[in-house]
Motif scaffolding. Sequence first.
Motif, PDB file in Angstrom:
ATOM      1  N   ASP A 185       0.865  -1.172   0.000  1.00 14.53           N
ATOM      2  CA  ASP A 185       0.000   0.000   0.000  1.00 14.53           C
ATOM      3  C   ASP A 185       0.906   1.228   0.000  1.00 14.53           C
ATOM      4  OD1 ASP A 185      -1.397   2.216   1.838  1.00 14.53           O
ATOM      5  OD2 ASP A 185      -2.958   1.060   0.798  1.00 14.53           O
ATOM      6  N   THR A 186       0.780   2.077  -1.027  1.00 13.85           N
ATOM      7  CA  THR A 186       1.661   3.240  -1.163  1.00 13.85           C
ATOM      8  C   THR A 186       1.618   4.131   0.072  1.00 13.85           C
ATOM      9  OG1 THR A 186       1.539   3.233  -3.572  1.00 13.85           O
ATOM     10  CG2 THR A 186       2.132   5.317  -2.532  1.00 13.85           C
ATOM     11  N   GLU A 187       0.429   4.419   0.563  1.00 16.39           N
ATOM     12  CA  GLU A 187       0.318   5.315   1.724  1.00 16.39           C
ATOM     13  C   GLU A 187       1.009   4.729   2.952  1.00 16.39           C
ATOM     14  OE1 GLU A 187      -3.114   7.282   4.532  1.00 16.39           O
ATOM     15  OE2 GLU A 187      -3.600   6.861   2.438  1.00 16.39           O
ATOM     16  N   LYS A 188       0.819   3.431   3.179  1.00 16.17           N
ATOM     17  CA  LYS A 188       1.475   2.793   4.330  1.00 16.17           C
ATOM     18  C   LYS A 188       2.989   2.733   4.134  1.00 16.17           C
ATOM     19  CE  LYS A 188      -2.460  -0.023   5.716  1.00 16.17           C
ATOM     20  NZ  LYS A 188      -3.006  -1.377   5.804  1.00 16.17           N
ATOM     21  N   TRP A 189       3.460   2.547   2.900  1.00 12.99           N
ATOM     22  CA  TRP A 189       4.889   2.520   2.617  1.00 12.99           C
ATOM     23  C   TRP A 189       5.496   3.896   2.907  1.00 12.99           C
ATOM     24  CZ3 TRP A 189       8.406  -1.215   1.278  1.00 12.99           C
ATOM     25  CH2 TRP A 189       9.643  -0.770   0.816  1.00 12.99           C
ATOM     26  N   VAL A 190       4.865   4.941   2.404  1.00 13.01           N
ATOM     27  CA  VAL A 190       5.380   6.303   2.573  1.00 13.01           C
ATOM     28  C   VAL A 190       5.370   6.711   4.044  1.00 13.01           C
ATOM     29  CG1 VAL A 190       4.908   8.738   2.060  1.00 13.01           C
ATOM     30  CG2 VAL A 190       4.780   7.032   0.237  1.00 13.01           C
ATOM     31  N   ASN A 191       4.320   6.370   4.767  1.00 11.63           N
ATOM     32  CA  ASN A 191       4.167   6.770   6.171  1.00 11.63           C
ATOM     33  C   ASN A 191       4.480   5.610   7.115  1.00 11.63           C
ATOM     34  OD1 ASN A 191       3.142   9.417   5.494  1.00 11.63           O
ATOM     35  ND2 ASN A 191       1.298   8.357   4.833  1.00 11.63           N
ATOM     36  N   TYR A 192       5.535   4.871   6.805  1.00  8.82           N
ATOM     37  CA  TYR A 192       5.841   3.672   7.589  1.00  8.82           C
ATOM     38  C   TYR A 192       6.195   4.012   9.033  1.00  8.82           C
ATOM     39  CZ  TYR A 192      10.922   4.419   7.591  1.00  8.82           C
ATOM     40  OH  TYR A 192      12.185   4.906   7.802  1.00  8.82           O
ATOM     41  N   GLU A 193       5.947   3.048   9.897  1.00  8.82           N
ATOM     42  CA  GLU A 193       6.336   3.131  11.300  1.00  8.82           C
ATOM     43  C   GLU A 193       7.084   1.859  11.643  1.00  8.82           C
ATOM     44  OE1 GLU A 193       2.966   3.762  13.787  1.00  8.82           O
ATOM     45  OE2 GLU A 193       2.400   5.620  12.785  1.00  8.82           O
ATOM     46  N   GLY A 194       8.209   2.027  12.297  1.00  5.42           N
ATOM     47  CA  GLY A 194       8.983   0.869  12.730  1.00  5.42           C
ATOM     48  C   GLY A 194       9.365  -0.026  11.573  1.00  5.42           C
ATOM     49  N   ASN A 195       8.877  -1.250  11.611  1.00  4.75           N
ATOM     50  CA  ASN A 195       9.257  -2.265  10.633  1.00  4.75           C
ATOM     51  C   ASN A 195       8.125  -2.582   9.652  1.00  4.75           C
ATOM     52  OD1 ASN A 195      11.582  -3.778   9.973  1.00  4.75           O
ATOM     53  ND2 ASN A 195      10.636  -5.637  10.739  1.00  4.75           N
ATOM     54  N   SER A 196       7.158  -1.672   9.526  1.00  2.00           N
ATOM     55  CA  SER A 196       5.971  -1.978   8.718  1.00  2.00           C
ATOM     56  C   SER A 196       6.270  -2.171   7.234  1.00  2.00           C
ATOM     57  CB  SER A 196       4.909  -0.891   8.897  1.00  2.00           C
ATOM     58  OG  SER A 196       5.383   0.359   8.436  1.00  2.00           O
ATOM     59  N   ARG A 197       7.326  -1.554   6.716  1.00  4.94           N
ATOM     60  CA  ARG A 197       7.658  -1.768   5.298  1.00  4.94           C
ATOM     61  C   ARG A 197       8.046  -3.208   5.028  1.00  4.94           C
ATOM     62  NH1 ARG A 197      11.243   3.427   3.256  1.00  4.94           N
ATOM     63  NH2 ARG A 197       9.486   4.842   2.979  1.00  4.94           N
ATOM     64  N   GLN A 198       8.675  -3.845   5.986  1.00  2.00           N
ATOM     65  CA  GLN A 198       9.122  -5.223   5.808  1.00  2.00           C
ATOM     66  C   GLN A 198       7.932  -6.152   5.556  1.00  2.00           C
ATOM     67  OE1 GLN A 198      11.788  -7.941   5.086  1.00  2.00           O
ATOM     68  NE2 GLN A 198      12.544  -5.978   5.753  1.00  2.00           N
ATOM     69  N   LEU A 199       6.789  -5.825   6.151  1.00  2.00           N
ATOM     70  CA  LEU A 199       5.600  -6.661   5.982  1.00  2.00           C
ATOM     71  C   LEU A 199       5.043  -6.585   4.564  1.00  2.00           C
ATOM     72  CD1 LEU A 199       3.768  -5.828   9.335  1.00  2.00           C
ATOM     73  CD2 LEU A 199       5.307  -7.742   8.843  1.00  2.00           C
ATOM     74  N   MET A 200       5.321  -5.483   3.856  1.00  2.00           N
ATOM     75  CA  MET A 200       4.809  -5.284   2.490  1.00  2.00           C
ATOM     76  C   MET A 200       5.846  -5.592   1.415  1.00  2.00           C
ATOM     77  SD  MET A 200       2.844  -1.655   2.846  1.00  2.00           S
ATOM     78  CE  MET A 200       3.988  -0.835   3.935  1.00  2.00           C
ATOM     79  N   LEU A 201       7.097  -5.751   1.825  1.00  2.00           N
ATOM     80  CA  LEU A 201       8.207  -5.843   0.881  1.00  2.00           C
ATOM     81  C   LEU A 201       8.048  -6.972  -0.136  1.00  2.00           C
ATOM     82  CD1 LEU A 201      10.932  -4.669   0.031  1.00  2.00           C
ATOM     83  CD2 LEU A 201      12.009  -6.189   1.703  1.00  2.00           C
ATOM     84  N   GLN A 202       7.729  -8.165   0.321  1.00  2.00           N
ATOM     85  CA  GLN A 202       7.637  -9.303  -0.608  1.00  2.00           C
ATOM     86  C   GLN A 202       6.534  -9.092  -1.631  1.00  2.00           C
ATOM     87  OE1 GLN A 202      10.010 -11.847  -0.549  1.00  2.00           O
ATOM     88  NE2 GLN A 202       9.141 -12.077  -2.592  1.00  2.00           N
TER      89      GLN A 202
END
Length: 153
Positions: A35-52
């Motif tokens: 999700d672009t919005e969640k990627w841009v406004n990431y908190e902590g390690n949340s990008r790792q959950l979307m990376l794959q």
Amino acid sequence: MQLKLKDKIIVAVLVVLAVVVFVGGRMHDTKTGFDTEKWVNYEGNSRQLMLQDLVDRTRFVGMDRAEVKEKLGEAEEEQDAFLIYYAGIPQGMFGTKPDTDPEYLVIEFTDEDDKDLVTASGVMTADVLPKDSMYRIKGDATDSTLLVPTEEE
């Protein structure tokens, strides 16, 4: 009281089923869709959950710099030859993997016919980032300094 063979089989099947449900639930919890919005406004390690999901579903090669930024926002590091996005610490089944280096999404560009196009993309750790990157591990293997973006940057 001794269990009959039929009862032992039922108990074994129920135990296996419980393990499968638990492991499947943990695997599902460690991954989410990009999700672009969640990627841009990431908190902590949340990008790792979307990376794959991002890597599996996005073909960066051929995109221009503006298209990449539209999808991923501003990079933590931007140079003519690449963009680097902090992706977080790799996740295991039971949370963040201990003693694991952070990962970075690297988008490489080439200036072809006055178009700044992506030629490669990949997930890398700091020791294999482009040599000009400020996030690359500095020093030798016994005295390394790893740079990680902070909330203030």
